[in-house]
Write a protein that holds these residues in place. Structure first.
Motif, PDB file in Angstrom:
ATOM      1  N   ASN A   1      39.951 -71.215 -33.279  1.00  0.00           N
ATOM      2  CA  ASN A   1      38.854 -72.041 -33.801  1.00  0.00           C
ATOM      3  C   ASN A   1      38.510 -73.172 -32.844  1.00  0.00           C
ATOM      4  OD1 ASN A   1      38.546 -70.499 -36.110  1.00  0.00           O
ATOM      5  ND2 ASN A   1      39.983 -71.730 -37.290  1.00  0.00           N
ATOM      6  N   LYS A   2      39.532 -73.798 -32.244  1.00  0.00           N
ATOM      7  CA  LYS A   2      39.295 -74.889 -31.301  1.00  0.00           C
ATOM      8  C   LYS A   2      38.583 -74.404 -30.041  1.00  0.00           C
ATOM      9  CE  LYS A   2      42.907 -77.938 -32.879  1.00  0.00           C
ATOM     10  NZ  LYS A   2      44.053 -78.760 -32.560  1.00  0.00           N
ATOM     11  N   LEU A   3      38.780 -73.125 -29.684  1.00  0.00           N
ATOM     12  CA  LEU A   3      38.098 -72.560 -28.518  1.00  0.00           C
ATOM     13  C   LEU A   3      36.710 -72.031 -28.859  1.00  0.00           C
ATOM     14  CD1 LEU A   3      40.959 -70.569 -26.739  1.00  0.00           C
ATOM     15  CD2 LEU A   3      39.926 -72.713 -26.039  1.00  0.00           C
ATOM     16  N   GLY A   4      36.341 -72.131 -30.138  1.00  0.00           N
ATOM     17  CA  GLY A   4      35.027 -71.645 -30.554  1.00  0.00           C
ATOM     18  C   GLY A   4      35.006 -70.157 -30.830  1.00  0.00           C
ATOM     19  N   LYS A   5      36.164 -69.563 -30.968  1.00  0.00           N
ATOM     20  CA  LYS A   5      36.252 -68.137 -31.296  1.00  0.00           C
ATOM     21  C   LYS A   5      36.346 -68.001 -32.805  1.00  0.00           C
ATOM     22  CE  LYS A   5      36.625 -67.348 -26.912  1.00  0.00           C
ATOM     23  NZ  LYS A   5      35.491 -66.958 -26.155  1.00  0.00           N
ATOM     24  N   HIS A   6      36.016 -66.855 -33.321  1.00  0.00           N
ATOM     25  CA  HIS A   6      36.037 -66.641 -34.763  1.00  0.00           C
ATOM     26  C   HIS A   6      36.881 -65.416 -35.087  1.00  0.00           C
ATOM     27  CE1 HIS A   6      32.977 -69.704 -35.041  1.00  0.00           C
ATOM     28  NE2 HIS A   6      32.325 -69.080 -34.076  1.00  0.00           N
ATOM     29  N   PRO A   7      38.186 -65.620 -35.331  1.00  0.00           N
ATOM     30  CA  PRO A   7      39.085 -64.485 -35.557  1.00  0.00           C
ATOM     31  C   PRO A   7      38.726 -63.666 -36.798  1.00  0.00           C
ATOM     32  CG  PRO A   7      40.243 -66.580 -35.881  1.00  0.00           C
ATOM     33  CD  PRO A   7      38.877 -66.895 -35.362  1.00  0.00           C
ATOM     34  N   GLU A   8      38.023 -64.258 -37.747  1.00  0.00           N
ATOM     35  CA  GLU A   8      37.665 -63.511 -38.956  1.00  0.00           C
ATOM     36  C   GLU A   8      36.617 -62.432 -38.660  1.00  0.00           C
ATOM     37  OE1 GLU A   8      35.111 -67.163 -38.684  1.00  0.00           O
ATOM     38  OE2 GLU A   8      37.258 -66.838 -38.620  1.00  0.00           O
ATOM     39  N   LEU A   9      35.973 -62.493 -37.497  1.00  0.00           N
ATOM     40  CA  LEU A   9      34.946 -61.515 -37.135  1.00  0.00           C
ATOM     41  C   LEU A   9      35.493 -60.344 -36.320  1.00  0.00           C
ATOM     42  CD1 LEU A   9      32.085 -63.967 -36.130  1.00  0.00           C
ATOM     43  CD2 LEU A   9      32.470 -62.874 -38.342  1.00  0.00           C
ATOM     44  N   ILE A  10      36.814 -60.291 -36.144  1.00  0.00           N
ATOM     45  CA  ILE A  10      37.373 -59.248 -35.276  1.00  0.00           C
ATOM     46  C   ILE A  10      37.097 -57.846 -35.806  1.00  0.00           C
ATOM     47  CG2 ILE A  10      39.695 -59.185 -36.282  1.00  0.00           C
ATOM     48  CD1 ILE A  10      40.704 -59.003 -33.334  1.00  0.00           C
ATOM     49  N   GLY A  11      37.096 -57.683 -37.124  1.00  0.00           N
ATOM     50  CA  GLY A  11      36.793 -56.378 -37.712  1.00  0.00           C
ATOM     51  C   GLY A  11      35.401 -55.903 -37.351  1.00  0.00           C
ATOM     52  N   GLU A  12      34.448 -56.811 -37.381  1.00  0.00           N
ATOM     53  CA  GLU A  12      33.071 -56.471 -37.026  1.00  0.00           C
ATOM     54  C   GLU A  12      32.957 -56.119 -35.545  1.00  0.00           C
ATOM     55  OE1 GLU A  12      30.388 -59.535 -38.316  1.00  0.00           O
ATOM     56  OE2 GLU A  12      31.407 -59.697 -40.245  1.00  0.00           O
ATOM     57  N   LYS A  13      33.707 -56.849 -34.702  1.00  0.00           N
ATOM     58  CA  LYS A  13      33.676 -56.570 -33.267  1.00  0.00           C
ATOM     59  C   LYS A  13      34.231 -55.175 -32.974  1.00  0.00           C
ATOM     60  CE  LYS A  13      31.998 -60.478 -31.881  1.00  0.00           C
ATOM     61  NZ  LYS A  13      30.684 -60.570 -31.295  1.00  0.00           N
ATOM     62  N   PHE A  14      35.289 -54.781 -33.697  1.00  0.00           N
ATOM     63  CA  PHE A  14      35.851 -53.445 -33.512  1.00  0.00           C
ATOM     64  C   PHE A  14      34.841 -52.369 -33.887  1.00  0.00           C
ATOM     65  CE2 PHE A  14      40.364 -55.148 -33.793  1.00  0.00           C
ATOM     66  CZ  PHE A  14      40.640 -54.854 -32.476  1.00  0.00           C
ATOM     67  N   LYS A  15      34.062 -52.608 -34.928  1.00  0.00           N
ATOM     68  CA  LYS A  15      33.070 -51.622 -35.364  1.00  0.00           C
ATOM     69  C   LYS A  15      31.970 -51.429 -34.330  1.00  0.00           C
ATOM     70  CE  LYS A  15      33.851 -52.459 -40.249  1.00  0.00           C
ATOM     71  NZ  LYS A  15      33.343 -53.076 -41.474  1.00  0.00           N
ATOM     72  N   GLU A  16      31.721 -52.446 -33.506  1.00  0.00           N
ATOM     73  CA  GLU A  16      30.675 -52.363 -32.477  1.00  0.00           C
ATOM     74  C   GLU A  16      31.107 -51.543 -31.263  1.00  0.00           C
ATOM     75  OE1 GLU A  16      29.585 -56.358 -31.464  1.00  0.00           O
ATOM     76  OE2 GLU A  16      28.964 -56.836 -33.505  1.00  0.00           O
ATOM     77  N   LEU A  17      32.418 -51.315 -31.121  1.00  0.00           N
ATOM     78  CA  LEU A  17      32.922 -50.571 -29.963  1.00  0.00           C
ATOM     79  C   LEU A  17      32.608 -49.085 -30.095  1.00  0.00           C
ATOM     80  CD1 LEU A  17      36.429 -52.248 -29.577  1.00  0.00           C
ATOM     81  CD2 LEU A  17      34.473 -52.521 -28.072  1.00  0.00           C
ATOM     82  N   PRO A  18      32.394 -48.402 -28.979  1.00  0.00           N
ATOM     83  CA  PRO A  18      32.156 -46.958 -29.039  1.00  0.00           C
ATOM     84  C   PRO A  18      33.441 -46.227 -29.438  1.00  0.00           C
ATOM     85  CG  PRO A  18      32.263 -47.700 -26.759  1.00  0.00           C
ATOM     86  CD  PRO A  18      32.311 -48.917 -27.621  1.00  0.00           C
ATOM     87  N   ALA A  19      33.295 -45.041 -29.971  1.00  0.00           N
ATOM     88  CA  ALA A  19      34.450 -44.274 -30.455  1.00  0.00           C
ATOM     89  C   ALA A  19      35.462 -44.001 -29.346  1.00  0.00           C
ATOM     90  CB  ALA A  19      33.979 -42.967 -31.076  1.00  0.00           C
ATOM     91  N   ASP A  20      34.996 -43.818 -28.115  1.00  0.00           N
ATOM     92  CA  ASP A  20      35.925 -43.504 -27.024  1.00  0.00           C
ATOM     93  C   ASP A  20      36.686 -44.725 -26.521  1.00  0.00           C
ATOM     94  OD1 ASP A  20      33.768 -44.708 -25.782  1.00  0.00           O
ATOM     95  OD2 ASP A  20      33.642 -43.242 -24.162  1.00  0.00           O
ATOM     96  N   ALA A  21      36.466 -45.889 -27.122  1.00  0.00           N
ATOM     97  CA  ALA A  21      37.206 -47.096 -26.743  1.00  0.00           C
ATOM     98  C   ALA A  21      38.608 -47.097 -27.349  1.00  0.00           C
ATOM     99  CB  ALA A  21      36.456 -48.342 -27.194  1.00  0.00           C
ATOM    100  N   PHE A  22      38.849 -46.229 -28.318  1.00  0.00           N
ATOM    101  CA  PHE A  22      40.124 -46.179 -29.010  1.00  0.00           C
ATOM    102  C   PHE A  22      40.938 -44.968 -28.564  1.00  0.00           C
ATOM    103  CE2 PHE A  22      37.085 -48.375 -31.689  1.00  0.00           C
ATOM    104  CZ  PHE A  22      37.769 -49.540 -31.970  1.00  0.00           C
ATOM    105  N   LEU A  23      42.252 -45.090 -28.623  1.00  0.00           N
ATOM    106  CA  LEU A  23      43.129 -43.978 -28.283  1.00  0.00           C
ATOM    107  C   LEU A  23      43.114 -42.940 -29.391  1.00  0.00           C
ATOM    108  CD1 LEU A  23      46.262 -45.927 -26.970  1.00  0.00           C
ATOM    109  CD2 LEU A  23      44.490 -44.813 -25.612  1.00  0.00           C
ATOM    110  N   THR A  24      43.243 -41.682 -28.991  1.00  0.00           N
ATOM    111  CA  THR A  24      43.382 -40.614 -29.977  1.00  0.00           C
ATOM    112  C   THR A  24      44.827 -40.617 -30.467  1.00  0.00           C
ATOM    113  OG1 THR A  24      44.031 -38.972 -28.333  1.00  0.00           O
ATOM    114  CG2 THR A  24      41.659 -39.212 -28.761  1.00  0.00           C
ATOM    115  N   GLU A  25      45.090 -39.890 -31.534  1.00  0.00           N
ATOM    116  CA  GLU A  25      46.461 -39.795 -32.072  1.00  0.00           C
ATOM    117  C   GLU A  25      47.407 -39.246 -31.006  1.00  0.00           C
ATOM    118  OE1 GLU A  25      47.711 -40.834 -34.977  1.00  0.00           O
ATOM    119  OE2 GLU A  25      45.749 -41.661 -35.499  1.00  0.00           O
ATOM    120  N   GLU A  26      46.923 -38.269 -30.245  1.00  0.00           N
ATOM    121  CA  GLU A  26      47.739 -37.665 -29.186  1.00  0.00           C
ATOM    122  C   GLU A  26      48.056 -38.693 -28.095  1.00  0.00           C
ATOM    123  OE1 GLU A  26      46.906 -34.447 -25.747  1.00  0.00           O
ATOM    124  OE2 GLU A  26      46.499 -33.738 -27.792  1.00  0.00           O
ATOM    125  N   GLU A  27      47.057 -39.486 -27.706  1.00  0.00           N
ATOM    126  CA  GLU A  27      47.269 -40.512 -26.683  1.00  0.00           C
ATOM    127  C   GLU A  27      48.239 -41.588 -27.159  1.00  0.00           C
ATOM    128  OE1 GLU A  27      42.986 -40.420 -24.347  1.00  0.00           O
ATOM    129  OE2 GLU A  27      43.135 -41.483 -26.269  1.00  0.00           O
TER     130      GLU A  27
END
Length: 86
Positions: free
Chosen positions: A48-74
């Motif tokens: 918060n002191k750095l001006g970041k908003h940790p409560e928005l992390i879920g929304e930021k993850f949703k904006e990432l493309p599907a290939d940004a995440f590891l598969t179960e095999e990886e």
């Protein structure tokens, strides 16, 4: 690491000189110690002191493309490599 000195141009080309002085790999980013983070009141207060908003992390993850995440095999392969390297 090499520190680049002032560039000189000859006939439109750059000549980069290297020096033995070490420079940080990520000089654009400031790093903080655990003590600094705890002194700020913990991770959430620090963000918060750095001006970041940790409560928005879920929304930021949703904006990432599907290939940004590891598969179960990886994930399984990475965890296996970690266990073997201990």
């Amino acid at each position: 690491m090499f520190k680049y000195k002032k560039e000189q141009k000859y006939m439109g080309k750059r000549s980069i000189k290297k020096s033995d002085e070490a420079t940080p790999s990520f000089s654009n980013f400031k790093s903080y110690s655990v003590a600094e983070i705890m002194a700020a009141g913990g991770t959430t207060a620090f963000a918060n002191k750095l001006g970041k908003h940790p409560e928005l992390i879920g929304e930021k993850f949703k904006e990432l493309p599907a290939d940004a995440f590891l598969t179960e095999e990886e994930v399984a392969q990475a965890l296996k490599m970690l266990r073997e390297s201990k």
